[in-house]
Motif scaffolding. Structure first.
Motif, short mmCIF file in Angstrom:
data_model
loop_
_atom_site.label_atom_id
_atom_site.label_comp_id
_atom_site.label_asym_id
_atom_site.label_seq_id
_atom_site.Cartn_x
_atom_site.Cartn_y
_atom_site.Cartn_z
N UNK A 186 44.99 38.89 47.47
CA UNK A 186 44.18 39.58 46.46
C UNK A 186 42.68 39.37 46.34
N UNK A 187 42.61 39.59 45.45
CA UNK A 187 41.09 38.62 44.80
C UNK A 187 40.82 38.93 43.56
N UNK A 188 39.28 37.77 43.36
CA UNK A 188 39.18 37.10 41.82
C UNK A 188 37.86 38.26 42.05
N UNK A 189 37.74 38.59 41.13
CA UNK A 189 36.19 39.39 40.27
C UNK A 189 35.59 39.20 39.47
N UNK A 190 34.10 38.27 39.77
CA UNK A 190 33.84 38.00 38.12
C UNK A 190 32.50 39.22 38.10
N UNK A 191 31.39 38.85 36.78
CA UNK A 191 30.79 39.20 36.35
C UNK A 191 30.25 39.68 35.22
N UNK A 192 30.04 40.30 34.59
CA UNK A 192 29.26 41.06 33.52
C UNK A 192 29.21 42.31 33.21
N UNK A 193 29.46 43.13 31.74
CA UNK A 193 28.69 44.02 31.42
C UNK A 193 27.90 44.08 29.88
N UNK A 194 26.89 44.49 30.08
CA UNK A 194 26.00 44.85 28.64
C UNK A 194 25.61 45.88 28.35
N UNK A 195 26.92 46.42 27.73
CA UNK A 195 27.03 48.14 27.50
C UNK A 195 27.15 47.73 25.97
N UNK A 196 27.01 46.91 25.29
CA UNK A 196 26.99 46.62 24.12
C UNK A 196 25.52 45.75 23.56
N UNK A 197 24.73 46.38 22.51
CA UNK A 197 23.90 46.20 21.86
C UNK A 197 23.89 44.57 21.44
N UNK A 198 24.72 44.37 20.87
CA UNK A 198 25.51 43.18 20.45
C UNK A 198 25.89 42.05 20.87
N UNK A 199 26.25 42.42 22.38
CA UNK A 199 27.33 40.71 22.93
C UNK A 199 27.15 41.39 24.40
N UNK A 200 26.95 40.61 25.17
CA UNK A 200 27.68 40.82 26.71
C UNK A 200 28.91 39.93 26.36
N UNK A 201 29.87 40.74 27.58
CA UNK A 201 30.80 40.97 28.22
C UNK A 201 31.47 40.31 29.57
N UNK A 202 31.28 38.81 29.26
CA UNK A 202 31.96 38.77 31.10
C UNK A 202 32.74 38.86 32.16
N UNK A 203 33.66 38.67 32.44
CA UNK A 203 35.01 39.14 32.61
C UNK A 203 35.12 38.05 33.85
N UNK A 204 36.65 37.23 34.10
CA UNK A 204 36.79 37.05 35.21
C UNK A 204 38.72 38.10 35.38
N UNK A 205 38.63 38.71 36.07
CA UNK A 205 39.85 39.76 36.94
C UNK A 205 40.63 38.80 38.26
N UNK A 206 41.69 39.34 37.94
CA UNK A 206 42.82 38.41 39.92
C UNK A 206 43.85 40.01 40.03
N UNK A 207 44.88 39.67 41.07
CA UNK A 207 45.14 40.53 40.93
C UNK A 207 46.50 39.80 41.50
#
Length: 199
Positions: free
Chosen positions: A111-132
């Motif tokens: 399968x896969x490993x997905x990495x990245x981040x979101x910047x939707x919250x003005x107070x913090x960034x949320x990085x993520x590492x997701x796998x199958x």
């Protein structure tokens, strides 16, 4: 050599290099973890906080990992189109994300490993590492960040990587969490304050 020579390989040697790195990755990771734990415990670890272009940081990690990640896995990047800047130790942030990717590789057979981040919250960034991958039983989730904890004794490693990730994230004033479902996969999330500065 571990990172630099990957950019200088001919196409014909790429598979050989990947195989070499797959075998070497657990050894390098173990040595690095032992050194880091020793420095953290003795309070001798150095932090260098500076402005960080987050998209550039993720792109660098992805470029390296796509060379050394096992060929049966697909590495996916998900980042905003417009970059974000934060004040952080870039080396330690790289280490946290790389440790999470290494952990995902251990437990993802296909399968896969997905990495990245979101910047939707003005107070913090949320990085993520997701796998199958195989996922983590609910009973083990509460122990996953404990030092030396291993849910599978047949998988290489000393059980230090996630504990080190948590220590670095705490130093950033952030938080690391995990969500998982057996047979579906796992997602680690790292929240980092946008104003993460050395105290």
């Amino acid at each position: 050599i571990y990172y630099v020579t990957a950019n200088n390989l001919s196409q014909g040697n790429h598979d050989l290099y990947r195989d070499y790195q797959e075998k070497l990755r657990p050894v390098i990771s173990l040595i690095s973890d032992i050194i880091d734990i020793s420095c953290i415990e003795s309070n001798t670890i150095n932090y260098h906080f500076e402005e960080c272009d987050v998209n550039d940081q993720i792109n660098q990690i992805v470029t390296t990992q796509r060379v050394i990640i096992p060929g049966h896995l697909n590495l996916i990047k998900q980042i905003p189109e417009e970059t974000t800047f934060i004040y952080i130790d870039k080396l330690r942030l790289n280490q946290v994300i790389t440790n999470l990717i290494n952990n995902a590789v251990k437990f993802t057979e296909q399968g896969s490993i997905t990495i990245g981040y979101t910047a939707n919250n003005p107070g913090f960034l949320e990085f993520f590492v997701k796998d199958t991958g195989r996922g983590i039983p609910q009973k083990d989730l509460k122990n996953i960040f404990l030092r030396y904890f291993k849910k599978d004794n047949y998988v290489q490693g000393a059980g230090l990587g996630l504990s080190i990730c948590q220590m670095f994230v705490n130093r950033f004033g952030g938080e690391i969490t995990v969500e998982s479902e057996v047979g579906v996969g796992t997602c680690f999330k790292v929240k980092i304050p946008r104003t993460s500065k050395s105290q």
